[in-house]
Write a protein that holds these residues in place. Structure first.
Motif, short mmCIF file in Angstrom:
data_model
loop_
_atom_site.label_atom_id
_atom_site.label_comp_id
_atom_site.label_asym_id
_atom_site.label_seq_id
_atom_site.Cartn_x
_atom_site.Cartn_y
_atom_site.Cartn_z
N SER A 166 0.68 -1.55 -0.14
CA SER A 166 -0.04 0.01 0.12
C SER A 166 1.01 1.28 0.05
CB SER A 166 -0.75 0.03 1.01
OG SER A 166 -0.31 0.17 2.44
N LEU A 192 -8.26 -5.54 6.13
CA LEU A 192 -8.74 -4.05 5.70
C LEU A 192 -9.85 -3.77 5.48
CD1 LEU A 192 -5.60 -4.08 4.29
CD2 LEU A 192 -5.19 -3.01 6.21
N TRP A 193 -10.46 -4.35 4.93
CA TRP A 193 -11.72 -4.08 4.23
C TRP A 193 -11.93 -4.85 3.11
CZ3 TRP A 193 -10.94 -4.35 -1.39
CH2 TRP A 193 -9.74 -4.58 -2.45
N ARG A 228 -7.82 0.77 -7.74
CA ARG A 228 -8.70 1.28 -6.06
C ARG A 228 -7.61 0.97 -5.03
NH1 ARG A 228 -13.94 -1.20 -4.49
NH2 ARG A 228 -14.29 -1.90 -5.96
N ASP A 229 -7.47 1.52 -3.65
CA ASP A 229 -6.48 2.22 -3.05
C ASP A 229 -5.87 0.77 -1.80
OD1 ASP A 229 -5.74 2.59 -0.13
OD2 ASP A 229 -4.53 4.09 -1.33
N ALA A 231 -5.04 0.13 0.89
CA ALA A 231 -4.97 0.23 2.13
C ALA A 231 -6.37 0.50 2.33
CB ALA A 231 -4.34 1.55 2.64
N THR A 232 -7.26 0.89 1.73
CA THR A 232 -8.73 1.86 1.84
C THR A 232 -9.33 0.69 1.43
OG1 THR A 232 -9.35 3.18 0.73
CG2 THR A 232 -7.69 3.81 2.67
N GLU A 234 -10.82 2.21 -1.13
CA GLU A 234 -11.47 3.08 -2.48
C GLU A 234 -11.58 3.27 -3.32
OE1 GLU A 234 -11.97 7.64 -2.38
OE2 GLU A 234 -11.22 6.53 -0.48
N THR A 236 -10.05 5.01 -6.77
CA THR A 236 -10.00 6.27 -6.63
C THR A 236 -9.41 6.89 -7.90
OG1 THR A 236 -6.95 5.24 -6.92
CG2 THR A 236 -7.91 5.80 -4.96
#
Length: 416
Positions: A166, A192-193, A228-229, A231-232, A234, A236
C-alpha cells in the motif's frame, strides 16, 4: 423364556446403539473439518551460497522462500523442504494440511507463506518454523483450481490471489471471488476492507507498485481499468486506453520479486497488431514505446528486449539505449531484481545484469543424462535461482502427463 428373549433384544439394541455411536465417532473423526500442522524439528537452515550452475531437478513446482526453503503445493497440503540448493526433493521440513477443503493458491513474502483454500480460508505460516501465524476468511474462489500434477498454476499463477504494498508501506494480501474482493494485512491477517463487486464482469488484474489494485470492468459499457486503493479499498480512478476497442486484455509486468506489486501494464484488443505498454504511477498510465516490443521485460527502470540474438537495455521512460550485448537466439524466460534470464535455442541459461548488460553466468541447462532435447514451458526466478518447466517435443497441450512433460521430474532448478 420371554424374559430371556426380551433380555436378548435389549442387549442387541444396546449393542446396535453402541456400534452406531462408534461408527458416528469414527466418521466424524475421518470426515470432520480438520487441520494437521507438522512444524519444523530442525534448525532453520543457513543461507546457501551455491556456485552458478544447475542445482537439480524436481517432480513438483517450488516457490523459493527467503533463499533457504522450497515450498510446494499438493491437493490438500502446503509443505517445504530445505536447503534451496538441494539436488532432489527431500522429506518435508514442515507441513500443513487441511480437510476437506482443497488448496487453491500459495504466495510468499519474506518468511511468511500464505495459502488460500477452496472455502476462502487464508492461512499464514511462519516459514522458519511451519507454525500457523494467523488465519483469516476471504472470498471463496469463483472457480475450481485446474492444472497438472506439478502444481505450477497454484504457486506460479495464483488466480484471484496476490500480494501488494500500500501507499503507506504495508504489505497487503488481496483475494477475490464469488462477487467479492477483500484485503488483509500480511503482517497479522487483520482485515482491511471487503467490497462487493459484480461477478463475471470485474476481473482483478493485480496490484501495482504505486499501491493500487487494478481491475478490468466490463459490466456496463466498454471495458475500463479500475484503480482501487490497497489500504482502504476506495476506488480512486478509472481509465481506458485511447482508441481501445470493445474488448480489452490487460496484463501486469515489471513485477517485483518481494511482492510489492507491478510497475507496468500491457493492454491489447483482439484486433490489435501489437500490444501497448504503460508505466504505472499515481496518475493515469503513461505510454512507453520502449516497452512495446514483444517479450520486453521491465526490471527496475530498464526495459530489456531480446531481438535477433542481441539483448538490449533501454532506460524507462525515455527509451535511451544504455547497453547492447550479443547472447544468441532464444527467448527471455524470467526476471528478478538484479537479474535477467534467457534461454538460447540450445537451452543455455544466460543471466545478465539489467543495469549494465554484464553477463553474470552462462551454462547449459542440463542435469544428469537428461540432455537438452526439451522445450521450455513456464519459468520462475527468485533469490538468485531460476526454475524452468521442461516439456516434451513437440509440445502437446492436450497430452497426458507422460506425454506432456519431458521426464517424471520436469522442473530443473539452477543457481545463477
Amino acid at each position: 423364556m420371554r424374559l430371556a428373549t426380551g433380555g436378548r433384544r435389549i442387549v442387541a439394541a444396546v449393542v446396535a446403539v453402541g456400534v452406531a455411536a462408534a461408527t458416528a465417532i469414527i466418521a466424524y473423526r475421518v470426515l470432520a473439518p480438520a487441520e494437521v500442522v507438522t512444524t519444523a524439528r530442525a534448525a532453520y537452515p543457513t543461507l546457501p551460497t551455491p556456485e552458478a550452475g544447475v542445482v537439480g531437478r524436481l517432480p513438483v513446482t517450488p516457490l523459493i522462500v527467503d533463499g533457504r526453503l522450497r515450498v510446494y503445493a499438493a491437493q490438500r497440503q502446503v509443505y517445504a523442504d530445505q536447503p534451496a540448493d538441494e539436488r532432489h526433493r527431500r522429506t518435508p521440513y514442515w507441513s500443513y494440511r487441511r480437510w476437506p477443503a482443497t488448496l487453491d493458491a500459495v504466495v510468499a513474502s519474506g518468511t511468511t507463506v500464505v495459502s488460500r483454500w477452496s472455502d476462502g480460508r487464508l492461512v499464514a505460516l511462519d516459514a522458519r518454523t511451519g507454525q500457523v501465524a494467523w488465519r483469516a476468511d476471504g472470498p471463496e474462489p469463483d472457480q475450481e483450481r485446474s492444472g497438472r500434477r506439478t502444481g505450477t498454476t497454484t504457486v506460479w499463477q495464483p488466480r484471484g490471489f496476490s500480494l501488494g504494498r500500500s501507499g503507506d508501506g504495508r504489505d497487503v494480501l488481496v483475494s477475490s471471488g464469488a462477487g467479492q474482493v477483500a484485503a488483509v494485512d500480511l503482517a497479522g491477517g487483520t482485515p482491511l476492507w471487503r467490497a462487493e463487486v459484480d461477478a463475471g464482469c470485474r476481473e482483478p488484474v493485480g496490484p501495482s507498485t504505486s499501491g493500487q489494485l487494478l481491475t478490468v470492468d466490463d459490466c456496463a459499457g466498454p471495458p475500463t481499468v479500475e484503480f482501487r486503493d490497497l489500504a482502504t479499498g476506495e476506488v480512486t480512478g478509472r481509465w481506458r486506453p485511447p482508441d481501445a476497442g470493445a474488448d480489452l486484455t490487460a496484463t501486469l509486468f515489471g513485477c517485483t520479486s518481494d511482492g510489492a506489486g507491478c510497475a507496468a501494464l500491457r493492454t491489447a484488443g483482439p484486433g490489435d497488431a501489437t500490444a501497448r505498454s504503460w508505466l504505472l504511477g499515481t496518475g493515469d498510465p503513461v505510454l512507453v514505446p520502449a516497452l512495446a516490443a514483444t517479450g520486453t521485460e521491465l526490471v527496475g527502470r530498464m526495459a530489456v528486449t531480446l531481438a535477433d540474438g542481441e539483448l538490449v537495455g533501454r532506460a524507462v521512460p525515455d527509451g535511451v539505449e544504455r547497453w547492447r550485448v550479443a547472447v544468441g537466439l532464444g527467448r527471455l524466460v524470467a526476471v528478478q531484481t538484479g537479474r535477467v534470464h534467457l534461454l538460447t535455442e540450445e537451452n543455455e541459461l544466460v543471466t545478465v545484469d539489467p543495469s549494465t548488460g554484464g553477463q553474470l553466468s552462462r551454462f547449459v541447462l542440463n542435469v544428469g543424462s537428461d540432455g537438452t532435447g526439451w522445450t521450455p514451458g513456464l519459468a520462475y526466478a527468485a533469490d538468485g535461482y531460476v526454475v524452468v518447466e521442461r516439456l516434451r517435443r513437440p509440445v502437446d497441450p492436450d497430452g497426458d502427463e507422460q506425454r506432456y512433460y519431458f521426464t517424471s521430474e520436469p522442473l530443473i532448478i539452477a543457481a545463477t
